[in-house]
Design an enzyme around this catalytic site. Structure first.
Site, PDB file in Angstrom:
ATOM      1  N   ASP A 285       4.631  -7.050 -21.598  1.00 29.34           N
ATOM      2  CA  ASP A 285       3.993  -5.907 -20.950  1.00 29.34           C
ATOM      3  C   ASP A 285       2.642  -5.569 -21.595  1.00 29.34           C
ATOM      4  OD1 ASP A 285       4.022  -3.687 -19.123  1.00 29.34           O
ATOM      5  OD2 ASP A 285       4.461  -2.380 -20.828  1.00 29.34           O
TER       6      ASP A 285
ATOM      7  N   HIS B 171      -6.269  -4.048 -16.792  1.00 27.38           N
ATOM      8  CA  HIS B 171      -7.053  -2.813 -16.646  1.00 27.38           C
ATOM      9  C   HIS B 171      -7.722  -2.374 -17.960  1.00 27.38           C
ATOM     10  CE1 HIS B 171      -3.443  -0.690 -18.110  1.00 27.38           C
ATOM     11  NE2 HIS B 171      -4.218   0.338 -18.363  1.00 27.38           N
TER      12      HIS B 171
ATOM     13  N   ALA C 174       0.809  -1.232   0.000  1.00 23.84           N
ATOM     14  CA  ALA C 174       0.000   0.000   0.000  1.00 23.84           C
ATOM     15  C   ALA C 174       0.840   1.279   0.000  1.00 23.84           C
ATOM     16  CB  ALA C 174      -0.921  -0.009   1.219  1.00 23.84           C
ATOM     17  N   SER C 175       2.146   1.152   0.295  1.00 20.80           N
ATOM     18  CA  SER C 175       2.983   2.356   0.284  1.00 20.80           C
ATOM     19  C   SER C 175       3.412   2.698  -1.138  1.00 20.80           C
ATOM     20  CB  SER C 175       4.243   2.096   1.131  1.00 20.80           C
ATOM     21  OG  SER C 175       4.922   0.973   0.586  1.00 20.80           O
TER      22      SER C 175
ATOM     23  N   GLU D 163       2.319   4.352 -27.796  1.00 19.05           N
ATOM     24  CA  GLU D 163       2.555   5.279 -26.684  1.00 19.05           C
ATOM     25  C   GLU D 163       3.736   6.173 -27.014  1.00 19.05           C
ATOM     26  OE1 GLU D 163       1.604   3.511 -22.530  1.00 19.05           O
ATOM     27  OE2 GLU D 163       2.816   2.023 -23.561  1.00 19.05           O
TER      28      GLU D 163
ATOM     29  N   HIS E 265      -3.109  -6.932 -22.617  1.00 19.72           N
ATOM     30  CA  HIS E 265      -4.040  -5.948 -23.192  1.00 19.72           C
ATOM     31  C   HIS E 265      -4.375  -6.240 -24.663  1.00 19.72           C
ATOM     32  CE1 HIS E 265      -2.950  -4.108 -19.520  1.00 19.72           C
ATOM     33  NE2 HIS E 265      -1.937  -3.385 -19.947  1.00 19.72           N
TER      34      HIS E 265
ATOM     35  N   ARG F 205       5.757  -2.755   4.352  1.00 20.03           N
ATOM     36  CA  ARG F 205       6.871  -2.721   5.318  1.00 20.03           C
ATOM     37  C   ARG F 205       7.165  -1.323   5.829  1.00 20.03           C
ATOM     38  NH1 ARG F 205      11.061  -5.472   1.279  1.00 20.03           N
ATOM     39  NH2 ARG F 205      10.295  -3.636   0.197  1.00 20.03           N
TER      40      ARG F 205
ATOM     41  N   ASP G 264       3.502   2.760  -5.605  1.00 21.13           N
ATOM     42  CA  ASP G 264       3.058   3.615  -6.682  1.00 21.13           C
ATOM     43  C   ASP G 264       1.632   3.335  -7.168  1.00 21.13           C
ATOM     44  OD1 ASP G 264       4.661   5.454  -8.271  1.00 21.13           O
ATOM     45  OD2 ASP G 264       3.714   4.268  -9.875  1.00 21.13           O
TER      46      ASP G 264
ATOM     47  N   LYS H   3      -0.945  -7.425 -12.888  1.00 19.24           N
ATOM     48  CA  LYS H   3      -0.016  -7.922 -13.884  1.00 19.24           C
ATOM     49  C   LYS H   3       1.396  -7.497 -13.508  1.00 19.24           C
ATOM     50  CE  LYS H   3       0.942  -5.708 -17.469  1.00 19.24           C
ATOM     51  NZ  LYS H   3       1.536  -4.508 -18.019  1.00 19.24           N
TER      52      LYS H   3
HETATM   53  P1  NDP Z   1       6.184  -0.638  -6.351  1.00 17.63           P
HETATM   54  O1  NDP Z   1       7.565  -1.010  -6.784  1.00 17.63           O
HETATM   55  O2  NDP Z   1       5.872   0.780  -6.024  1.00 17.63           O
HETATM   56  O3  NDP Z   1       5.868  -1.608  -5.121  1.00 17.63           O
HETATM   57  C1  NDP Z   1       4.739  -1.512  -4.280  1.00 17.63           C
HETATM   58  C2  NDP Z   1       5.182  -1.745  -2.858  1.00 17.63           C
HETATM   59  O4  NDP Z   1       5.580  -3.089  -2.704  1.00 17.63           O
HETATM   60  C3  NDP Z   1       6.352  -0.931  -2.419  1.00 17.63           C
HETATM   61  O5  NDP Z   1       5.936   0.346  -1.956  1.00 17.63           O
HETATM   62  C4  NDP Z   1       6.939  -1.768  -1.307  1.00 17.63           C
HETATM   63  O6  NDP Z   1       6.334  -1.384  -0.094  1.00 17.63           O
HETATM   64  C5  NDP Z   1       6.461  -3.176  -1.599  1.00 17.63           C
HETATM   65  N1  NDP Z   1       7.554  -4.103  -1.869  1.00 17.63           N
HETATM   66  C6  NDP Z   1       7.692  -5.332  -1.365  1.00 17.63           C
HETATM   67  N2  NDP Z   1       8.757  -5.931  -1.819  1.00 17.63           N
HETATM   68  C7  NDP Z   1       9.354  -5.108  -2.642  1.00 17.63           C
HETATM   69  C8  NDP Z   1      10.518  -5.194  -3.444  1.00 17.63           C
HETATM   70  N3  NDP Z   1      11.257  -6.281  -3.477  1.00 17.63           N
HETATM   71  N4  NDP Z   1      10.822  -4.132  -4.198  1.00 17.63           N
HETATM   72  C9  NDP Z   1      10.048  -3.035  -4.192  1.00 17.63           C
HETATM   73  N5  NDP Z   1       8.943  -2.923  -3.436  1.00 17.63           N
HETATM   74  C10 NDP Z   1       8.598  -3.945  -2.678  1.00 17.63           C
HETATM   75  O7  NDP Z   1       5.200  -1.230  -7.430  1.00 17.63           O
HETATM   76  P2  NDP Z   1       3.900  -0.594  -8.056  1.00 17.63           P
HETATM   77  O8  NDP Z   1       3.082  -0.022  -6.978  1.00 17.63           O
HETATM   78  O9  NDP Z   1       4.304   0.222  -9.211  1.00 17.63           O
HETATM   79  O10 NDP Z   1       3.206  -1.884  -8.676  1.00 17.63           O
HETATM   80  C11 NDP Z   1       2.603  -2.864  -7.891  1.00 17.63           C
HETATM   81  C12 NDP Z   1       2.169  -4.006  -8.773  1.00 17.63           C
HETATM   82  O11 NDP Z   1       1.272  -3.519  -9.762  1.00 17.63           O
HETATM   83  C13 NDP Z   1       3.301  -4.659  -9.557  1.00 17.63           C
HETATM   84  O12 NDP Z   1       3.025  -6.021  -9.700  1.00 17.63           O
HETATM   85  C14 NDP Z   1       3.253  -3.972 -10.902  1.00 17.63           C
HETATM   86  O13 NDP Z   1       3.784  -4.766 -11.927  1.00 17.63           O
HETATM   87  C15 NDP Z   1       1.759  -3.773 -11.059  1.00 17.63           C
HETATM   88  N6  NDP Z   1       1.401  -2.685 -11.961  1.00 17.63           N
HETATM   89  C16 NDP Z   1       1.871  -1.429 -11.723  1.00 17.63           C
HETATM   90  C17 NDP Z   1       1.521  -0.396 -12.583  1.00 17.63           C
HETATM   91  C18 NDP Z   1       1.989   1.018 -12.328  1.00 17.63           C
HETATM   92  O14 NDP Z   1       1.656   1.875 -13.147  1.00 17.63           O
HETATM   93  N7  NDP Z   1       2.726   1.296 -11.271  1.00 17.63           N
HETATM   94  C19 NDP Z   1       0.652  -0.638 -13.765  1.00 17.63           C
HETATM   95  C20 NDP Z   1       0.187  -1.992 -13.882  1.00 17.63           C
HETATM   96  C21 NDP Z   1       0.567  -2.956 -12.995  1.00 17.63           C
HETATM   97  P3  NDP Z   1       7.049  -1.596   1.295  1.00 17.63           P
HETATM   98  O15 NDP Z   1       8.518  -1.490   1.102  1.00 17.63           O
HETATM   99  O16 NDP Z   1       6.475  -0.502   2.142  1.00 17.63           O
HETATM  100  O17 NDP Z   1       6.622  -2.948   1.715  1.00 17.63           O
HETATM  101  C1  BG6 Z   2       0.404  -1.076 -18.461  1.00 16.79           C
HETATM  102  C2  BG6 Z   2       1.792  -1.273 -18.978  1.00 16.79           C
HETATM  103  O1  BG6 Z   2      -0.206  -2.312 -18.199  1.00 16.79           O
HETATM  104  O2  BG6 Z   2      -0.358  -0.400 -19.446  1.00 16.79           O
HETATM  105  C3  BG6 Z   2       2.432   0.057 -19.308  1.00 16.79           C
HETATM  106  O3  BG6 Z   2       2.553  -1.919 -17.970  1.00 16.79           O
HETATM  107  C4  BG6 Z   2       1.567   0.821 -20.279  1.00 16.79           C
HETATM  108  O4  BG6 Z   2       3.719  -0.119 -19.878  1.00 16.79           O
HETATM  109  C5  BG6 Z   2       0.144   0.891 -19.749  1.00 16.79           C
HETATM  110  O5  BG6 Z   2       2.103   2.127 -20.405  1.00 16.79           O
HETATM  111  C6  BG6 Z   2      -0.778   1.491 -20.785  1.00 16.79           C
HETATM  112  O6  BG6 Z   2      -2.019   1.677 -20.175  1.00 16.79           O
HETATM  113  P1  BG6 Z   2      -2.987   2.827 -20.682  1.00 16.79           P
HETATM  114  O7  BG6 Z   2      -4.204   2.661 -19.871  1.00 16.79           O
HETATM  115  O8  BG6 Z   2      -2.256   4.113 -20.432  1.00 16.79           O
HETATM  116  O9  BG6 Z   2      -3.168   2.574 -22.131  1.00 16.79           O
END
Ligand code: NDP
Ligand code: BG6
Length: 498
Positions: free
Chosen positions: A244, A187, A14-15, A225, A249, A47, A17, A157
């Site tokens: 990806d 999504h 939850a912390s 993109e 998609h 964490r 992106d 994903k």
């Molecule tokens: P982050 O790298 O921001 O990770 C999310 C959280 O996971 C971190 O804040 C961290 O929290 C925890 N964490 C636990 N283990 C690890 C590690 N080994 N390395 C890094 N972080 C870790 O990922 P996103 O939030 O970007 O993505 C989460 C999931 O969603 C992924 O599976 C990603 O592929 C998927 N996704 C993301 C998209 C995006 O736009 N960001 C789009 C589509 C899918 P803490 O340290 O507090 O435990």
């Molecule tokens: C995500 C991919 O699933 O979809 C990204 O990981 C990509 O690389 C994104 O940019 C595209 O989504 P959207 O909704 O912006 O078309």
């Protein structure tokens, strides 16, 4: 509309992106639109050492950047924040899950509600197995609750890295959750325009009769993109655009545009049709991989008057990388409806424009009346379904130009979401999170369509390891991709719909 039941959503990671950019903005919008029941609680599990107040503040800040309801009213947010909690935890320590179980149990008791829990895995995939083990060990699933609530799990994903790893991950999840409790997010399926493909095809008498190889010449599916890999190079360099975008998609778009009408528009029937469709995609032989697939990687270039770096120069990308940032494919669907119709798919980063669309091109007239009076080359009819931006549908046909002279020019008849419905579609995550909480799996991938898509994509990836990578970089940022991708379609006497 189905009502959300009193429930608890646990967000692992939850912390991070995704939680801040997509999940919380969606939850806040649902809350503001009155979808939340009184007893709905969200608990962040990660964490990073935060308490409830600090966590709520980070959410407030990110809502102001990312939520469609921004600017966020502070009083409204204070009411929303009463539903939000945080547990500083460790993914690989069972005691953290016991604490989570304590939280769920105490809320259920305090509010006299069943233990309805949605687990949202928003961590890197490397953490998934620990989380599933932790939930299992603490007996936090519906089978343990014995009728006192539901448990559902949402998986982001990438779902695996290839066919085998996806199958293994699937097996692991299925050892703890039932298929009807598993929500594999893509999504794109939450986008209004993607859902509208089915309405367009199956709610209109005029399109379905021509939606086949008698009338359609070819179909193009493009997800272009102009952004690069940004801060996600660690993930992207291991995935490439084939994992990806193509495996998920693009395969979903292909399925929706090409499936047979399901008996009912519900989760099982729709997903059964998708499985049938994906099973009919002709497998790629090694020769097909050479002929019908194109890989690209971007070089430096100019986008929107700005000089941008090559992929190899992006932060965190190893300079010797062979990862593709562009893929084009030509494939065939071997069934009665589509035999002989090529489908051209392409997706890439750092391209000249940003657009996702499905372009359906109809066959030329068998005989043109107007050729006799010197009007040659009347443009093929087409239907362009724009997924984003400028969400809508355009039908292109020939019309006589005004005046005494007989001439025919292509014109567009356009349906545009914003002007027809006077509102912008909600974010895909709002729809998908709502569906998870009400228990509707229609817009989520099932294990079998996901695995068939992986089978196809893994065969291409394995083929590429035999054919060797092209010399990268092979396209300039700010263009439409590598020249070979032009050749892929031009050699069939067709052009990409740019
Ligand atoms: P982050 O790298 O921001 O990770 C999310 C959280 O996971 C971190 O804040 C961290 O929290 C925890 N964490 C636990 N283990 C690890 C590690 N080994 N390395 C890094 N972080 C870790 O990922 P996103 O939030 O970007 O993505 C989460 C999931 O969603 C992924 O599976 C990603 O592929 C998927 N996704 C993301 C998209 C995006 O736009 N960001 C789009 C589509 C899918 P803490 O340290 O507090 O435990
Ligand atoms: C995500 C991919 O699933 O979809 C990204 O990981 C990509 O690389 C994104 O940019 C595209 O989504 P959207 O909704 O912006 O078309």
């Amino acid at each position: 509309m189905a009502e959300m039941k009193p429930s608890i959503m646990v967000i692992f990671g939850a912390s991070g992106d995704l939680a801040h950019i997509k999940i919380f903005p969606a939850l806040y919008s649902l809350w503001e639109d009155g979808f939340f029941p009184d007893n709905f609680f969200i608990v962040g599990f990660a964490r990073t050492k935060l308490n409830d107040d600090v966590f709520r503040k980070t959410i407030f800040n990110s809502l102001n950047l990312n939520c469609r309801k921004k600017p966020i009213d502070e009083d409204e947010f204070t009411n929303f924040a009463k539903h939000v909690f945080y547990l500083a935890s460790k993914y690989d320590e069972y005691s953290s899950y016991d604490a989570l179980g304590g939280f769920i149990g105490s809320k259920a008791k305090e509010y006299n509600m069943p233990k309805n829990v949605v687990y949202y895995l928003s961590t890197p995939p490397s953490v998934y197995i620990d989380v599933i083990d932790g939930i299992n060990n603490a007996k936090l699933t519906s089978s343990e609750y014995k009728g006192d609530g539901f448990s559902r799990i949402v998986i982001e994903k990438p779902f695996g890295y290839d066919y085998e790893s996806a199958k293994n991950l699937n097996g692991k999840i299925l050892s703890v959750f039932k298929e009807e409790e598993i929500y594999r997010i893509d999504h794109y399926l939450g986008k209004e325009t993607v859902q509208n493909i089915l309405a367009f095809r199956f709610a209109n008498a005029i399109f379905e009769p021509v939606w086949n190889n008698k009338f359609i010449d070819h179909i193009q599916i493009s997800a272009l993109e102009s952004i690069g890999v940004g801060f996600r190079s660690g993930y992207f360099d291991k995935a490439g655009i084939i994992r990806d975008m193509m495996q998920n998609h693009m395969m979903q778009l292909l399925s929706l545009v090409a499936i047979e009408p399901p008996p009912l528009p519900d989760a099982d029937d729709l997903r059964n049709e998708k499985v049938k469709l994906l099973k009919s995609v002709r497998p790629f032989s090694l020769n097909d991989i050479k002929k019908y697939t194109v890989r690209g990687q971007y070089d430096r270039g100019i986008i929107g008057n700005k000089q941008v770096l090559s992929y190899k120069e992006e932060e965190g990308v190893p300079p010797e990388t062979l990862t593709e940032t562009y893929v084009a494919l030509k494939l065939f669907i071997d069934n009665y409806r589509w035999a002989g119709v090529p489908f051209y798919l392409r997706s890439g980063k750092r391209l000249k424009i940003h657009k996702t669309e499905i372009a359906i091109f109809f066959k030329k007239l068998p005989y043109s009346l107007f050729a006799k009076v010197g009007i040659e080359n009347i443009k093929q009819n087409s239907i362009i379904i724009t997924i984003q931006p400028n969400e809508g549908i355009a039908i292109n046909f020939g019309a006589k130009t005004p005046g005494f002279k007989l001439d025919i020019e292509p014109v567009n008849m356009v349906f545009n979401y914003k002007s027809s419905f006077k509102l912008s579609p909600p974010d895909a995550y709002e729809r998908l999170i709502y569906d998870v909480i009400v228990g509707d799996q229609t817009l989520f991938a099932r294990y079998d369509d996901m695995l068939i898509a992986w089978q196809l994509i893994t065969s291409i990836i394995n083929g590429w390891s035999k054919t060797g990578a092209p010399v990268f970089p092979n396209y300039e940022a700010g263009t439409f991709g590598p020249e070979d991708a032009e050749e892929l379609i031009n050699s069939d006497g067709r052009i990409w719909n740019n």
